[in-house]
Scaffold this active site. Structure first.
Site, PDB file in Angstrom:
ATOM      1  N   GLU A  51       0.904  -1.166  -0.094  1.00  0.00           N
ATOM      2  CA  GLU A  51      -0.015  -0.201  -0.087  1.00  0.00           C
ATOM      3  C   GLU A  51       0.788   1.351  -0.124  1.00  0.00           C
ATOM      4  OE1 GLU A  51      -3.595   2.453   2.210  1.00  0.00           O
ATOM      5  OE2 GLU A  51      -2.061   1.650   3.574  1.00  0.00           O
ATOM      6  N   GLU A  76       4.935   5.084   3.325  1.00  0.00           N
ATOM      7  CA  GLU A  76       4.530   6.539   3.655  1.00  0.00           C
ATOM      8  C   GLU A  76       5.703   7.301   3.687  1.00  0.00           C
ATOM      9  OE1 GLU A  76       1.665   8.290   4.427  1.00  0.00           O
ATOM     10  OE2 GLU A  76       3.153   9.806   4.736  1.00  0.00           O
ATOM     11  N   ASP A 126      -2.561  11.846  -2.534  1.00  0.00           N
ATOM     12  CA  ASP A 126      -3.108  13.536  -2.429  1.00  0.00           C
ATOM     13  C   ASP A 126      -3.209  13.812  -3.839  1.00  0.00           C
ATOM     14  OD1 ASP A 126      -2.502  13.791   0.176  1.00  0.00           O
ATOM     15  OD2 ASP A 126      -0.278  13.852  -0.072  1.00  0.00           O
ATOM     16  N   LYS A 130      -4.736  22.325  -6.505  1.00  0.00           N
ATOM     17  CA  LYS A 130      -4.275  23.659  -7.205  1.00  0.00           C
ATOM     18  C   LYS A 130      -3.483  23.348  -8.362  1.00  0.00           C
ATOM     19  CE  LYS A 130      -4.188  26.713  -3.481  1.00  0.00           C
ATOM     20  NZ  LYS A 130      -3.242  27.360  -2.348  1.00  0.00           N
TER      21      LYS A 130
HETATM   22  C1  SAM Z   1      -4.572  11.730   1.484  1.00  0.00           C
HETATM   23  S1  SAM Z   1      -3.453  10.916   2.686  1.00  0.00           S
HETATM   24  C2  SAM Z   1      -4.415   9.155   2.396  1.00  0.00           C
HETATM   25  C3  SAM Z   1      -3.729   8.497   3.748  1.00  0.00           C
HETATM   26  C4  SAM Z   1      -4.371   7.262   3.834  1.00  0.00           C
HETATM   27  N1  SAM Z   1      -4.121   6.335   2.566  1.00  0.00           N
HETATM   28  C5  SAM Z   1      -6.015   7.315   4.226  1.00  0.00           C
HETATM   29  O1  SAM Z   1      -6.784   6.860   3.282  1.00  0.00           O
HETATM   30  O2  SAM Z   1      -6.318   7.631   5.145  1.00  0.00           O
HETATM   31  C6  SAM Z   1      -2.031  10.698   1.701  1.00  0.00           C
HETATM   32  C7  SAM Z   1      -1.002  10.108   2.398  1.00  0.00           C
HETATM   33  O3  SAM Z   1       0.158   9.948   1.189  1.00  0.00           O
HETATM   34  C8  SAM Z   1       1.202  10.234   1.647  1.00  0.00           C
HETATM   35  N2  SAM Z   1       2.042  10.510   0.432  1.00  0.00           N
HETATM   36  C9  SAM Z   1       1.802  11.703  -0.047  1.00  0.00           C
HETATM   37  N3  SAM Z   1       2.604  11.482  -1.643  1.00  0.00           N
HETATM   38  C10 SAM Z   1       3.431  10.281  -1.179  1.00  0.00           C
HETATM   39  C11 SAM Z   1       4.548   9.977  -1.649  1.00  0.00           C
HETATM   40  N4  SAM Z   1       5.077  10.292  -3.018  1.00  0.00           N
HETATM   41  N5  SAM Z   1       5.194   8.801  -1.467  1.00  0.00           N
HETATM   42  C12 SAM Z   1       4.860   8.383  -0.016  1.00  0.00           C
HETATM   43  N6  SAM Z   1       3.850   8.768   0.494  1.00  0.00           N
HETATM   44  C13 SAM Z   1       3.241   9.866  -0.015  1.00  0.00           C
HETATM   45  C14 SAM Z   1       1.141  11.591   2.579  1.00  0.00           C
HETATM   46  O4  SAM Z   1       2.278  11.907   3.513  1.00  0.00           O
HETATM   47  C15 SAM Z   1      -0.250  11.201   3.241  1.00  0.00           C
HETATM   48  O5  SAM Z   1      -0.138  10.520   4.534  1.00  0.00           O
END
Ligand code: SAM
Length: 220
Positions: A51, A76, A126, A130
């Site tokens: 994941e 993460e 994410d 924007k």
């Molecule tokens: C919107 S949150 C979703 C978290 C979780 N999957 C949930 O559904 O509750 C997005 C997560 O992805 C992580 N993230 C974003 N870009 C990433 C990357 N390039 N590599 C690793 N983690 C990333 C962020 O730090 C954040 O914790």
């Protein structure tokens, strides 16, 4: 295990990848990945599911508990969040879970072997809503190419998002890629999958009445 039990044993200038009690830390702004020669190891050779973007780990912790015959890797990039997963993993004695504190693309490119992964999930990547930030989106052609390299033939990748323009962009990128085929018929997503599990953002968006989109593609 407590939060304070996770120590990174060097200063930023001396940073290097390291495995600390079932957490692989890959520092940012680091470029000597080829020097790292350890492997992520589990107690058995069961299939590996990843994941990416695990957040606080709600989804993957539950999956690891209910699927003891699958080995899970949570990726993460935020320290506090990866550490939360690491603490829960140890406290719940989940031997089939491993945490990776790293940026997803870098980890995939440099730390995963060809055709080693049985399934991939990305829950609520994410969306960078924007326009000027859209370049930061993870799910782009180059990332999907590297994921294709590590996925076993016929295995699946599932992406969950509430964000409509990101959803459509992801679908478009997959459809242009020769390495995947769509599992769902046009419009290539569904809004429910039975027993998929729930994450922090899933619960949050559902409580706001948002529709959740599930995209699923198969490595050919
Ligand atoms: C919107 S949150 C979703 C978290 C979780 N999957 C949930 O559904 O509750 C997005 C997560 O992805 C992580 N993230 C974003 N870009 C990433 C990357 N390039 N590599 C690793 N983690 C990333 C962020 O730090 C954040 O914790």
């Amino acid at each position: 295990m407590k939060k304070s039990d996770l120590h990174i044993p060097f200063e930023f200038e001396n940073r290097r990848p390291i495995i600390l009690n079932r957490l692989l830390y890959v520092p940012s702004n680091y470029d000597k990945h080829q020097l790292f020669n350890e492997d992520i190891v589990f107690e058995n050779d069961n299939n590996i599911a990843i994941e990416y973007c695990s957040g606080n780990g709600d989804w993957i912790i539950e999956k690891a508990k209910t699927n003891p015959n699958i080995n899970f890797i949570a990726v993460e990039m935020k320290f506090e969040r990866a550490r939360k997963i690491w603490v829960k993993m140890h406290n719940q004695n989940l031997k089939n879970l491993f945490v990776v504190l790293a940026e997803a693309f870098t980890f995939t490119k440099f730390y995963l072997k060809d055709r080693d992964v049985f399934e991939v999930f990305i829950n609520f990547p994410d969306p960078w809503p924007k326009k000027k930030h859209k370049k930061n989106r993870l799910i782009k052609k180059a990332f999907l190419k590297d994921v294709a390299r590590v996925l076993k033939k016929d295995s699946f990748i599932t992406i969950v998002t509430d964000h409509i323009s990101y959803r459509d962009e992801i679908i478009d990128t997959f459809l242009k890629s020769l390495e995947y085929r769509a599992v769902f018929q046009k419009p290539y997503f569904v809004q429910n999958i039975q027993n998929f599990g729930s994450s922090f953002f899933d619960t949050l968006f559902k409580s706001k009445g948002k529709a959740i989109n599930f995209l699923k593609f198969q490595r050919v």
